[in-house]
Design a protein around this motif. Structure first.
Motif, mmCIF file in Angstrom:
data_model
loop_
_atom_site.group_PDB
_atom_site.id
_atom_site.type_symbol
_atom_site.label_atom_id
_atom_site.label_comp_id
_atom_site.label_asym_id
_atom_site.label_seq_id
_atom_site.Cartn_x
_atom_site.Cartn_y
_atom_site.Cartn_z
ATOM 1 N N SER A 76 7.594 0.156 15.877
ATOM 2 C CA SER A 76 7.004 -0.968 15.149
ATOM 3 C C SER A 76 5.997 -0.506 14.102
ATOM 4 C CB SER A 76 6.332 -1.919 16.142
ATOM 5 O OG SER A 76 7.272 -2.432 17.054
ATOM 6 N N LEU A 77 5.167 0.465 14.454
ATOM 7 C CA LEU A 77 4.163 0.959 13.514
ATOM 8 C C LEU A 77 4.801 1.723 12.353
ATOM 9 C CD1 LEU A 77 1.386 2.128 16.008
ATOM 10 C CD2 LEU A 77 1.191 0.306 14.313
ATOM 11 N N LEU A 78 5.844 2.502 12.645
ATOM 12 C CA LEU A 78 6.516 3.244 11.584
ATOM 13 C C LEU A 78 7.102 2.297 10.546
ATOM 14 C CD1 LEU A 78 8.376 6.073 13.559
ATOM 15 C CD2 LEU A 78 6.461 6.355 11.979
ATOM 16 N N ARG A 79 7.782 1.238 11.015
ATOM 17 C CA ARG A 79 8.442 0.336 10.068
ATOM 18 C C ARG A 79 7.473 -0.643 9.422
ATOM 19 N NH1 ARG A 79 9.985 -4.843 11.873
ATOM 20 N NH2 ARG A 79 11.523 -4.825 10.187
ATOM 21 N N GLY A 80 6.389 -0.969 10.123
ATOM 22 C CA GLY A 80 5.487 -1.983 9.607
ATOM 23 C C GLY A 80 4.339 -1.454 8.774
ATOM 24 N N LEU A 81 3.959 -0.191 8.984
ATOM 25 C CA LEU A 81 2.763 0.325 8.318
ATOM 26 C C LEU A 81 2.945 1.721 7.726
ATOM 27 C CD1 LEU A 81 0.069 -0.725 10.959
ATOM 28 C CD2 LEU A 81 0.372 -1.726 8.697
ATOM 29 N N ALA A 93 15.337 2.245 2.382
ATOM 30 C CA ALA A 93 15.002 3.645 2.665
ATOM 31 C C ALA A 93 14.077 3.758 3.876
ATOM 32 C CB ALA A 93 14.348 4.282 1.429
ATOM 33 N N SER A 94 13.070 2.893 3.949
ATOM 34 C CA SER A 94 12.116 2.937 5.060
ATOM 35 C C SER A 94 12.768 2.553 6.379
ATOM 36 C CB SER A 94 10.943 1.988 4.779
ATOM 37 O OG SER A 94 10.297 2.314 3.584
ATOM 38 N N GLU A 95 13.487 1.433 6.377
ATOM 39 C CA GLU A 95 14.115 0.967 7.616
ATOM 40 C C GLU A 95 15.185 1.948 8.093
ATOM 41 O OE1 GLU A 95 13.129 -1.393 9.441
ATOM 42 O OE2 GLU A 95 12.180 -2.957 8.236
ATOM 43 N N GLY A 96 15.912 2.555 7.160
ATOM 44 C CA GLY A 96 16.919 3.534 7.546
ATOM 45 C C GLY A 96 16.311 4.748 8.215
ATOM 46 N N LEU A 97 15.190 5.223 7.674
ATOM 47 C CA LEU A 97 14.512 6.368 8.274
ATOM 48 C C LEU A 97 13.979 6.023 9.659
ATOM 49 C CD1 LEU A 97 13.427 9.233 8.050
ATOM 50 C CD2 LEU A 97 11.448 8.333 6.785
ATOM 51 N N VAL A 98 13.396 4.839 9.807
ATOM 52 C CA VAL A 98 12.878 4.415 11.115
ATOM 53 C C VAL A 98 14.016 4.248 12.118
ATOM 54 C CG1 VAL A 98 11.645 2.599 12.363
ATOM 55 C CG2 VAL A 98 10.854 3.303 10.106
ATOM 56 N N ALA A 99 15.159 3.714 11.670
ATOM 57 C CA ALA A 99 16.305 3.556 12.567
ATOM 58 C C ALA A 99 16.771 4.902 13.107
ATOM 59 C CB ALA A 99 17.450 2.849 11.840
ATOM 60 N N LEU A 100 16.766 5.920 12.258
ATOM 61 C CA LEU A 100 17.136 7.266 12.707
ATOM 62 C C LEU A 100 16.163 7.774 13.767
ATOM 63 C CD1 LEU A 100 18.888 9.808 12.409
ATOM 64 C CD2 LEU A 100 17.363 10.527 10.528
ATOM 65 N N LEU A 150 18.051 -9.188 -4.473
ATOM 66 C CA LEU A 150 18.747 -9.594 -3.253
ATOM 67 C C LEU A 150 19.812 -8.573 -2.867
ATOM 68 C CD1 LEU A 150 19.181 -13.433 -3.902
ATOM 69 C CD2 LEU A 150 17.989 -12.424 -1.955
ATOM 70 N N LYS A 151 20.580 -8.125 -3.840
ATOM 71 C CA LYS A 151 21.683 -7.204 -3.562
ATOM 72 C C LYS A 151 21.188 -5.841 -3.098
ATOM 73 C CE LYS A 151 24.867 -9.423 -6.808
ATOM 74 N NZ LYS A 151 25.703 -9.266 -8.018
ATOM 75 N N LEU A 152 20.057 -5.389 -3.625
ATOM 76 C CA LEU A 152 19.529 -4.075 -3.244
ATOM 77 C C LEU A 152 18.685 -4.140 -1.974
ATOM 78 C CD1 LEU A 152 18.467 -2.686 -6.750
ATOM 79 C CD2 LEU A 152 20.540 -2.155 -5.445
ATOM 80 N N TYR A 153 17.808 -5.130 -1.892
ATOM 81 C CA TYR A 153 16.865 -5.232 -0.774
ATOM 82 C C TYR A 153 17.588 -5.395 0.557
ATOM 83 C CZ TYR A 153 12.727 -6.924 1.791
ATOM 84 O OH TYR A 153 11.706 -7.088 2.697
ATOM 85 N N PHE A 154 18.652 -6.205 0.579
ATOM 86 C CA PHE A 154 19.303 -6.531 1.844
ATOM 87 C C PHE A 154 20.285 -5.473 2.326
ATOM 88 C CE2 PHE A 154 17.419 -10.605 0.988
ATOM 89 C CZ PHE A 154 17.072 -11.042 2.261
ATOM 90 N N VAL A 155 20.355 -4.347 1.616
ATOM 91 C CA VAL A 155 21.039 -3.174 2.180
ATOM 92 C C VAL A 155 20.338 -2.741 3.464
ATOM 93 C CG1 VAL A 155 21.599 -0.738 1.769
ATOM 94 C CG2 VAL A 155 21.913 -2.405 -0.059
ATOM 95 N N SER A 156 19.069 -3.100 3.585
ATOM 96 C CA SER A 156 18.265 -2.743 4.758
ATOM 97 C C SER A 156 18.633 -3.516 6.012
ATOM 98 C CB SER A 156 16.776 -2.978 4.464
ATOM 99 O OG SER A 156 16.527 -4.365 4.259
ATOM 100 N N THR A 157 19.470 -4.551 5.903
ATOM 101 C CA THR A 157 19.704 -5.478 7.014
ATOM 102 C C THR A 157 20.064 -4.803 8.340
ATOM 103 O OG1 THR A 157 20.352 -7.236 5.494
ATOM 104 C CG2 THR A 157 21.007 -7.493 7.776
ATOM 105 N N PRO A 158 21.103 -3.954 8.423
ATOM 106 C CA PRO A 158 21.443 -3.384 9.738
ATOM 107 C C PRO A 158 20.356 -2.481 10.299
ATOM 108 C CG PRO A 158 22.725 -2.330 8.001
ATOM 109 C CD PRO A 158 22.030 -3.506 7.386
ATOM 110 N N PHE A 159 19.668 -1.748 9.424
ATOM 111 C CA PHE A 159 18.613 -0.843 9.895
ATOM 112 C C PHE A 159 17.409 -1.632 10.411
ATOM 113 C CE2 PHE A 159 20.577 1.317 6.124
ATOM 114 C CZ PHE A 159 21.416 2.147 6.857
ATOM 115 N N MET A 160 17.001 -2.646 9.641
ATOM 116 C CA MET A 160 15.880 -3.505 10.043
ATOM 117 C C MET A 160 16.170 -4.168 11.384
ATOM 118 S SD MET A 160 14.394 -6.857 8.034
ATOM 119 C CE MET A 160 15.980 -7.704 8.089
#
Length: 424
Positions: free
Chosen positions: A366-371, A396-403, A333-343
């Motif tokens: 949508s495709l970058l973050r989902g697949l 890591a994935s959501e942060g890259l997609v947010a950029l 929970l503590k590690l996974y939800f670091v993605s919250t603002p990016f997601m």
């Protein structure tokens, strides 16, 4: 949307308490199918509603009704596919999703019922989106919230007093969209609706355009299911069924969190589509600014809550008091939800771009973050860092997609004159 996510969260809580770890594992294995069904409904509803709002702002009554009628036509194909799969293939799908001897029967039961209820899920999503865009968002919210509360009520009744197990949990979930539609019907009884079915042949061009606009909503929902499938298989190899059950707590809480921001995006959509249709670019940008400001505030609150209460959150779903499950889920929970603002940023930007008739960049996000990024990132980081890598793959994935999304927005945001020309 927050209420909608409680369909599965209520199942998770009551299954954890009434059935145990294997029931929780079976539910988590079946959730991707629910995400696919819900995603199809959102695609048809959001895509059609965006077009509807634009035509409504231009007082084009015929096209308003044509969009609604065509959206109902479009629903027939996925409904038939899902129902047939529910009748003939639930066991095979359960095996495909990773169910073993301990969880196969419960996974098959959940899949069969949820697939047979797919017409209700898809139609309720379509009606909800159109009613919301037809000037009755309070009724749309009331319908969804009431459906959610009914799910919680029936979950308790079916699982505990009636001892129906996993069947009771999925029946409670299936009844919710039926109740949702019954309440939405009040919009038609009041005579305030500005859309209705008309005599019209299926329009392939309209189907393509609405599907493109609704596609980001499908991918947003489907990505949750895809991530769950990938994580399930990786975690099965690392920690077995207990690891998957621990991830079930995280995955279901993630659905709740993402639904909050999907709700912000869907609340933004009628406003941006209408003002985009009338060419008021200043208001379009103002609405986007408000949505992103609210997103940042809520993201901070959500992560602080999850970080502080990770242990009691996990304990609420750990009815068998498994130390292994408690430890895995609390750290996760503590590690996974670091993605919250990016997601959340990615969800809102995809809907914003789609609602202003820019489907291609919306689909890219949508495709970058989902697949495209999340799957290789999960495999790579899990192979390097084990379970820690699994949890960090989402941030890591959501942060890259947010950029990437920020770059797209900066390079593709039209000037006021261009926006007005496009709208006209």
């Amino acid at each position: 949307m927050l209420a909608l996510s409680f369909y599965i969260l209520a199942d998770t809580f009551f299954i954890a308490r009434g059935i145990g770890i294997n029931g929780l594992t079976a539910l988590n294995l079946a959730i991707p199918v629910y995400s696919l069904i819900n995603g199809c409904g959102l695609m048809l509803g959001m895509g059609g509603a965006i077009k509807y709002a634009i035509y409504k702002s231009r007082n084009d009554t015929f096209r308003q009704n044509a969009v609604f009628t065509n959206s109902i036509y479009m629903a027939i194909i996925p409904v038939l596919i899902f129902v047939l799969c529910g009748i003939f293939l639930p066991g095979a799908i359960a095996r495909l999703l990773g169910a073993d001897e301990a969880t196969w029967a419960m996974t098959r039961t959940y899949l069969r019922v949820i697939l047979l209820f797919s017409p209700a899920f898809i139609l309720s999503n379509i009606l909800n989106a159109f009613v919301r865009n037809d000037g009755d968002p309070k009724l749309a919210m009331l319908a969804t919230t009431t459906g959610c509360l009914s799910n919680v009520f029936f979950d308790f009744i079916f699982i505990f007093p009636l001892q129906m197990g996993i069947l009771g949990a999925v029946l409670a979930t299936g009844f919710a969209p039926v109740i949702n539609m019954a309440i939405l019907s009040a919009h038609f009884r009041k005579g305030k609706n500005q859309f209705h079915l008309i005599s019209l042949k299926p329009d392939l061009k309209l189907t393509a355009s609405t599907s493109m606009l609704g596609f980001p909503s499908l991918i947003t929902e489907l990505s949750s299911g895809i991530v769950i499938i990938v994580f399930n298989f990786v975690i099965l190899n690392l920690q077995g069924n207990t690891g998957v059950a621990a991830y079930g707590v995280i995955a279901n809480l993630s659905l709740v969190v993402s639904s909050i921001f999907t709700g912000i995006a869907q609340g933004m959509q009628p406003l941006t589509s209408r003002t985009h249709g009338s060419g008021d670019y200043t208001v379009v940008q103002k609405v986007r600014h408000y949505a992103l400001t609210l997103m940042l505030l809520l993201s901070a609150i959500v992560y602080l809550f999850v970080f502080i209460f990770a242990d009691p959150i996990t304990a609420a779903f750990n009815s068998e008091h498994s130390r292994q499950l408690q430890q895995i889920a609390t750290i996760g929970l503590k590690l996974y939800f670091v993605s919250t603002p990016f997601m959340d940023y990615n969800i809102i930007m995809a809907v914003f771009l789609a609602s202003t008739e820019r489907p291609v960049p919306a689909q890219i996000i949508s495709l970058l973050r989902g697949l495209i990024i999340i799957i290789p990132m999960t495999i790579l980081l899990s192979s390097l860092f084990g379970m820690t890598g699994v949890w960090l793959s989402c941030p890591a994935s959501e942060g890259l997609v947010a950029l990437i999304a920020m770059i797209i927005l900066l390079t593709r945001t039209p000037h006021r004159k261009d926006e007005q020309t496009h709208a006209s």
